[in-house]
Scaffold this motif. Sequence first.
Motif, PDB file in Angstrom:
ATOM      1  N   LEU A 231     -42.287 -44.958  16.748  1.00  0.00           N
ATOM      2  CA  LEU A 231     -42.098 -43.535  16.444  1.00  0.00           C
ATOM      3  C   LEU A 231     -41.282 -43.334  15.171  1.00  0.00           C
ATOM      4  CD1 LEU A 231     -41.284 -42.233  20.065  1.00  0.00           C
ATOM      5  CD2 LEU A 231     -43.452 -42.040  18.836  1.00  0.00           C
ATOM      6  N   ILE A 232     -40.243 -44.156  15.006  1.00  0.00           N
ATOM      7  CA  ILE A 232     -39.360 -44.090  13.830  1.00  0.00           C
ATOM      8  C   ILE A 232     -39.344 -45.496  13.234  1.00  0.00           C
ATOM      9  CG2 ILE A 232     -36.961 -43.761  13.066  1.00  0.00           C
ATOM     10  CD1 ILE A 232     -37.686 -41.181  14.223  1.00  0.00           C
ATOM     11  N   THR A 305     -49.355 -49.440  12.439  1.00  0.00           N
ATOM     12  CA  THR A 305     -49.063 -48.046  12.751  1.00  0.00           C
ATOM     13  C   THR A 305     -48.109 -47.498  11.687  1.00  0.00           C
ATOM     14  OG1 THR A 305     -48.397 -46.566  14.532  1.00  0.00           O
ATOM     15  CG2 THR A 305     -47.144 -48.578  14.333  1.00  0.00           C
ATOM     16  N   THR A 306     -47.982 -46.194  11.638  1.00  0.00           N
ATOM     17  CA  THR A 306     -47.107 -45.606  10.602  1.00  0.00           C
ATOM     18  C   THR A 306     -46.038 -44.757  11.278  1.00  0.00           C
ATOM     19  OG1 THR A 306     -49.100 -45.459   9.246  1.00  0.00           O
ATOM     20  CG2 THR A 306     -47.121 -44.403   8.374  1.00  0.00           C
ATOM     21  N   PRO A 307     -44.945 -45.391  11.692  1.00  0.00           N
ATOM     22  CA  PRO A 307     -43.873 -44.593  12.302  1.00  0.00           C
ATOM     23  C   PRO A 307     -43.236 -43.685  11.250  1.00  0.00           C
ATOM     24  CG  PRO A 307     -43.191 -46.893  12.021  1.00  0.00           C
ATOM     25  CD  PRO A 307     -44.619 -46.813  11.594  1.00  0.00           C
ATOM     26  N   PHE A 308     -42.541 -42.654  11.697  1.00  0.00           N
ATOM     27  CA  PHE A 308     -41.876 -41.769  10.754  1.00  0.00           C
ATOM     28  C   PHE A 308     -40.914 -42.594   9.882  1.00  0.00           C
ATOM     29  CE2 PHE A 308     -38.216 -39.341   9.465  1.00  0.00           C
ATOM     30  CZ  PHE A 308     -38.836 -38.319   8.748  1.00  0.00           C
ATOM     31  N   GLY A 309     -40.969 -42.372   8.587  1.00  0.00           N
ATOM     32  CA  GLY A 309     -40.075 -43.085   7.669  1.00  0.00           C
ATOM     33  C   GLY A 309     -40.768 -44.218   6.944  1.00  0.00           C
ATOM     34  N   GLU A 311     -43.665 -45.665   4.597  1.00  0.00           N
ATOM     35  CA  GLU A 311     -44.525 -45.027   3.587  1.00  0.00           C
ATOM     36  C   GLU A 311     -45.990 -45.384   3.762  1.00  0.00           C
ATOM     37  OE1 GLU A 311     -42.513 -45.876  -0.054  1.00  0.00           O
ATOM     38  OE2 GLU A 311     -40.891 -44.521   0.585  1.00  0.00           O
ATOM     39  N   GLU A 312     -46.231 -46.517   4.404  1.00  0.00           N
ATOM     40  CA  GLU A 312     -47.613 -46.934   4.654  1.00  0.00           C
ATOM     41  C   GLU A 312     -47.654 -47.634   6.012  1.00  0.00           C
ATOM     42  OE1 GLU A 312     -47.193 -50.995   2.078  1.00  0.00           O
ATOM     43  OE2 GLU A 312     -48.004 -49.201   1.103  1.00  0.00           O
ATOM     44  N   PRO A 313     -48.865 -47.885   6.540  1.00  0.00           N
ATOM     45  CA  PRO A 313     -48.917 -48.542   7.859  1.00  0.00           C
ATOM     46  C   PRO A 313     -48.176 -49.883   7.855  1.00  0.00           C
ATOM     47  CG  PRO A 313     -51.081 -47.726   7.208  1.00  0.00           C
ATOM     48  CD  PRO A 313     -50.194 -47.549   6.013  1.00  0.00           C
TER      49      PRO A 313
END
Length: 455
Positions: A231-232, A305-309, A311-313
């Motif tokens: 998530l983050i 995956t691309t958690p918040f913060g 810039e890319e997967p």
Amino acid sequence: TTPLTHDSAIIIVGGAGTIGSSTALHLCRRGYKDITLLDIYGFPSDYSTYGPSQSAGASDINKIIGTSNSGTRGEISEMTMDMWRNDPVFKNYYHEVGELSAASQPEHIADLRKSYEAKSSNRIKSKDLRWLGNRQEILAHCPHLANGLLDGWQGIWNEKAGWGAANDAVDSVGRELRKFGVKMVFGQAGMFDRPLIDEATTRCIGVITKDGRKHHADRVVMATGAWSPGLIDLAGQCVSKCWIVAHLELSEEEARRYKSIPVVYNEEVGFCFEPRFIRNHEPGKDRWIIKLCDEFPGYTRFMETTPFGAEEPIEVSVPRSHSAHPTDTVPEEGRRRLRRVVEVMLPEFKEREFVKSYMCWCTDTADAEWLFCQHPSYPGLYLATGDSGHSFVTLPSAGSQVVDLLEGKASAERMRRWAWRPGQGDSEGTGRGGIAPKDLNDLDGWAHGDDERAE
Ligand code: FAD
């Protein structure tokens, strides 16, 4: 950030889990009035509305409760045990049946001996502990192991330990929070999507949930357990892994014979508990269940995956929960290890099929200490995760530490230990000093059905 007052709006994401609900309880008890819990699932009594949650690490019939030696959990273990015994929210859910913690390999016995000596040097803890050096001494405390495979077993007997009825205890916290007027948003509406960030200041001013709603707050606490690194972006500080659980069903007569047996834990094999009577919503489906787990380094499930913060997967180990995939079981090799636990500890049932097996997720830090800190880039966003697989026992007390952090009362030493500490990720090892975990993507026999639900 704005100063914290008793009127500050505080959101706890993952508020129905172990650390989240504990944090809410301690906030309420310290006089905070504006608390909102967000969670995909609710407390166990909400399940009829939100569908049975087996996501939370806390969602279980029993967990080991006892003193710990390590880090902050060790330092607060007197408070923890006192609350399990005496606090009205917890005391009905703690069963002090004793615990045997054993091993048979010399290096593991040596580690246990060290731990025994460390605990014995503590005047308060020592009177409850005994070293059991042979089979006879073990059977004196655990007569039900008479037919068990105990070759070379030695270990620690802890009189003042046992198990907690995990779901029921978390539910009790939920009921208490309702009395305090805590707001609760569960289901899709409580599912975290991303933090709400004030672009001018980079301050976290709330949460956006999956339904697109903005929830404003002065402080946001992320207590999302094994889901946190997905998530983050936690810069590799936590690696989520699952461990496996099986249930054996007993007849009433069998359950009577095993009632009140101590918790038996062997780090080379696994652990099991006394039978519990589990009430089922469906009539005629109530059952006596023994829960058991094996011990191994856990399984990761890496994916892009691309958690918040981020810039890319990025590659992150992400849980696949039993709630969202209720027909998932465990990898075949894991099932064999679970059978071994039965053979060693409960040989009477070695031919009996499991009635259930599933995976349960935690998130490990490299040093097994919590990640309790303010996010370095987003003031107002706090992390309360890194449970490292040993945090259920701290259900009564973990929240006091999170609230100390929010109030600026945590000691400098604890803040240093809990700090944002990238570069110390756990992907090479287990954070528990063992070998690298296998990845679920490389294993067969556990993923079943196409029954994706909430997540
Ligand atoms: P959780 O309790 O998992 O809570 C996380 C919460 O976040 C959940 O409620 C989840 O629904 C919510 N969430 C996730 N994603 C989102 C989202 N997007 N939006 C909103 N909410 C979200 N510990 C012990 O002390 N003793 C034991 O005997 C023991 N045995 C264990 C056995 C097994 C097999 C396993 C797997 C763990 C065991 N543990 C034990 C460890 C213990 O269960 C965990 O350390 C603890 O429960 C973790 O607490 P947590 O609050 O970090 O996470």
